[in-house]
Design an enzyme around this catalytic site. Structure first.
Site, PDB file in Angstrom:
ATOM      1  N   CYS A 383       0.840  -1.204   0.000  1.00 48.72           N
ATOM      2  CA  CYS A 383       0.000   0.000   0.000  1.00 48.72           C
ATOM      3  C   CYS A 383       0.876   1.255   0.000  1.00 48.72           C
ATOM      4  O   CYS A 383       1.475   1.564  -1.024  1.00 48.72           O
ATOM      5  CB  CYS A 383      -0.993  -0.051   1.156  1.00 48.72           C
ATOM      6  SG  CYS A 383      -2.482   0.900   0.801  1.00 48.72           S
ATOM      7  N   HIS A 509      -3.665  -5.165   0.502  1.00 50.75           N
ATOM      8  CA  HIS A 509      -3.051  -5.664   1.737  1.00 50.75           C
ATOM      9  C   HIS A 509      -3.113  -7.195   1.759  1.00 50.75           C
ATOM     10  O   HIS A 509      -4.056  -7.760   2.296  1.00 50.75           O
ATOM     11  CB  HIS A 509      -3.810  -5.135   2.952  1.00 50.75           C
ATOM     12  CG  HIS A 509      -3.627  -3.680   3.192  1.00 50.75           C
ATOM     13  ND1 HIS A 509      -2.749  -3.182   4.121  1.00 50.75           N
ATOM     14  CD2 HIS A 509      -4.194  -2.599   2.597  1.00 50.75           C
ATOM     15  CE1 HIS A 509      -2.798  -1.851   4.107  1.00 50.75           C
ATOM     16  NE2 HIS A 509      -3.669  -1.479   3.187  1.00 50.75           N
ATOM     17  N   GLU A 511      -1.552  -9.165   3.552  1.00 45.99           N
ATOM     18  CA  GLU A 511      -1.351  -9.727   4.899  1.00 45.99           C
ATOM     19  C   GLU A 511      -2.661 -10.131   5.578  1.00 45.99           C
ATOM     20  O   GLU A 511      -2.662 -10.957   6.478  1.00 45.99           O
ATOM     21  CB  GLU A 511      -0.582  -8.723   5.779  1.00 45.99           C
ATOM     22  CG  GLU A 511      -1.337  -7.465   6.201  1.00 45.99           C
ATOM     23  CD  GLU A 511      -1.245  -6.309   5.191  1.00 45.99           C
ATOM     24  OE1 GLU A 511      -0.981  -6.579   4.005  1.00 45.99           O
ATOM     25  OE2 GLU A 511      -1.462  -5.153   5.596  1.00 45.99           O
TER      26      GLU A 511
HETATM   27  N1  GLN Z   1      -2.174   6.630   2.765  1.00 49.74           N
HETATM   28  C1  GLN Z   1      -2.233   5.851   1.564  1.00 49.74           C
HETATM   29  C2  GLN Z   1      -3.612   5.944   0.907  1.00 49.74           C
HETATM   30  O1  GLN Z   1      -4.574   6.275   1.540  1.00 49.74           O
HETATM   31  C3  GLN Z   1      -1.860   4.412   1.824  1.00 49.74           C
HETATM   32  C4  GLN Z   1      -2.818   3.686   2.709  1.00 49.74           C
HETATM   33  C5  GLN Z   1      -2.280   2.403   3.279  1.00 49.74           C
HETATM   34  O2  GLN Z   1      -1.064   2.201   3.284  1.00 49.74           O
HETATM   35  N2  GLN Z   1      -3.155   1.548   3.782  1.00 49.74           N
HETATM   36  O3  GLN Z   1      -3.732   5.642  -0.235  1.00 49.74           O
END
Ligand code: GLN
Length: 536
Positions: A383, A509, A511
């Site tokens: 992310c 994600h 994970e």
């Molecule tokens: N802050 C970034 C976004 O909102 C990444 C979010 C995250 O790492 N879950 O896109």
């Protein structure tokens, strides 16, 4: 058979591992062939933990259907290998929101709306809700917080009423406490447990089983004492001794006959022993690694273990499947600079840059990624980690010196990461990110396709910003390829760097979906790449 309800409460102290005990019992019942789910009721007033700082509450776990939930749901999914949903995490905020909305609609016209019965009725309705689906034989409800907290009282009252309303054999209550060891006296002390159970009894709830967290084995006399003063049968005092791994706890609970006494109490005709073949295989591999790797986890919430819970657990699963011990070194990204990066990262066989929000520690992440890219160290960005990999390559390879994500620099002349279109009109913060599982189509001739072995995957998301596709051609020219995209929107979900053994960034994600029995493929491949790098 009626659906059976088990309530798990806790006393004496927080962080005793109620979630692990609930998940372990669930695992044992599932391994006996029962259909089990677990839900968590949290007494705080936030609607969900999505707006909470990880320092306050640990990781925010995201379900397949896009709920931002308590991290215990991660344990439930990892132990059971089945998805949870929005319905599996309820907070005081949600309860009150429903009741107050109904009040405004006029549902209670003429009546005073009160904690008892309106709030407790809504708690009970939600406690029973998953039972109505017909999908489960057993529903375990963990109540967050500690007995005696002002805010848990309505939940304890709801359990009291359900204990009274439901047939005796359809409902039970398990209370988890701490039995501390006083080293000066060389003694285990039961008084806090007695007091905690008294507190529960004052609320009208009689526990059927007491699980005692302890650092030393409980003697038969001590168990008898707890049983006598807490009004439970002697066999119903269970010890939960500190385990070498949380994944050992189901086996410890089985040894203590927890599952047996639960099926007996709930009159479930089930005489099979739990089938834990796969689970044991995993534990064997975890215990006997043939390799070791050192992985840097670069993030800004590293001071708190729980902030990256699912990532840490994914490494445990990926390590076991590779017969590899994974030493994770958490590194505060704020402390990483050009002049110390080599010193901080030189011993590492792989570098993972964590998800996150906001500006703090961002530049350190960029520096760590540059190091990984230039030195050929396997890199995995999740992310925000993927977004910063794009920023790093934009600045250093494409020469866009002020390239940035507009999350932190709205004025950049190269917004390589930008707010998603549908986020531009969003002003409300809670529950409005791109959340939950979305489809992703993988490009056939890519590393990511090789890793998954299939073209279509579903992974979970939690973000507002995305790769700015206007720059795609330029990035692809220098080898950073978009190898996974959302088939409906075209949004870039996976990027990988050619000419490097392992640089993978994912917008999702992965994970959240790793379990001991099904380790997440990217994590497994990353560990494999780290082993290879280390052997060099
Ligand atoms: N802050 C970034 C976004 O909102 C990444 C979010 C995250 O790492 N879950 O896109």
């Amino acid at each position: 058979m009626n659906t059976k309800f088990i309530f798990v409460t806790g006393g004496v102290a927080s962080s005793l591992g109620k979630g692990i005990i609930a998940a372990s019992l669930a695992k044992l019942l599932q391994a006996r062939g029962l259909r089990v789910t677990i839900q968590k009721f949290d007494p705080y007033i936030n609607i969900d933990p999505g707006t909470l700082n990880p320092y306050e509450h640990g990781e925010c776990y995201v379900t397949e259907d896009g709920a931002e939930t308590d991290l215990d749901l991660g344990h439930y999914e990892r132990f059971l290998g089945v998805h949870t949903s929005k319905a599996n995490n309820v907070t005081t905020g949600k309860i009150y929101y429903t009741v107050i909305t109904k009040e405004r609609e006029g549902a209670y016209l003429g009546r005073t709306v009160q904690i008892v019965p309106h709030i407790t009725d809504e708690i009970k309705r939600r406690m029973l809700l998953l039972g109505k689906t017909g999908e489960y034989d057993v529903i375990i409800t963990e109540v967050g917080g500690t007995v005696g907290d002002m805010e848990s009282q309505p939940f304890i009252e709801a359990i009291r009423q359900l204990q009274w309303e439901l047939p005796e054999e359809d409902c039970m209550c398990i209370h988890l406490t701490l039995v501390p060891y006083l080293s000066a006296a060389k003694e285990l002390k039961t008084k806090p447990t007695q007091h905690s159970v008294q507190m529960l009894q004052q609320g009208g709830v009689q526990p059927d089983v007491i699980v005692c967290r302890t650092e030393h084995p409980l003697s038969p006399e001590l168990r008898r004492k707890v049983a006598l003063f807490c009004n439970v049968k002697p066999g119903h005092v269970i010890q939960s001794i500190d385990a070498w791994s949380i994944y050992q706890v189901p086996l410890n609970m089985h040894e203590e006959h927890l599952d047996e006494l639960v099926v007996r109490h709930l009159q479930i005709d089930n005489f099979t022993q739990p089938d834990l073949k796969e689970w044991n295989k995993f534990l064997e591999r975890l215990k006997n690694p043939k390799h070791v790797v050192d992985i840097a986890l670069v993030g800004k919430y590293v001071e708190l273990q729980d902030a990256y819970k699912s990532i840490l657990e994914s490494f445990v699963h990926a390590g076991a499947v590779n017969e590899c011990k994974v030493n994770v070194h958490t590194i505060q990204s704020e402390t990483i600079h050009d002049d110390n990066v080599a010193e901080l990262l030189s011993g590492m066989d792989g570098i993972l840059v964590a998800p996150g929000f906001g500006e703090r520690g961002l530049e350190g992440k960029v520096v760590a990624i540059r190091y990984a890219r230039e030195k050929g160290v396997p890199f995995f960005g999740i992310c925000l980690g993927m977004q910063m990999c794009v920023v790093e390559i934009a600045r250093d390879v494409l020469g866009y010196k002020d390239a940035a994500s507009t999350e932190v620099d709205a004025k950049t002349t190269h917004p390589v990461i930008d707010l998603m279109e549908d986020q531009k009109s969003t002003t409300i913060k809670g529950g409005t990110m791109r959340l939950g599982a979305f489809e992703c189509a993988l490009q056939k001739d890519s590393l990511i396709y090789k890793i998954y072995g299939k073209e279509r995957i579903f992974e979970r998301h939690r973000h507002r910003y995305e790769f700015n596709s206007e720059y795609l051609e330029e990035f692809e020219k220098v080898g950073l390829k978009a190898t996974g995209r959302n088939p409906q929107t075209g949004l870039v979900e996976v990027m990988e760097l050619q000419g490097h053994p392992f640089v993978i960034g994912v917008q999702f994600h992965p994970e959240y979906k790793s379990t001991p029995e099904h380790p997440q493929p990217i994590f497994s491949a990353f560990i494999k790449a780290a082993i290879k790098y280390g052997n060099k």
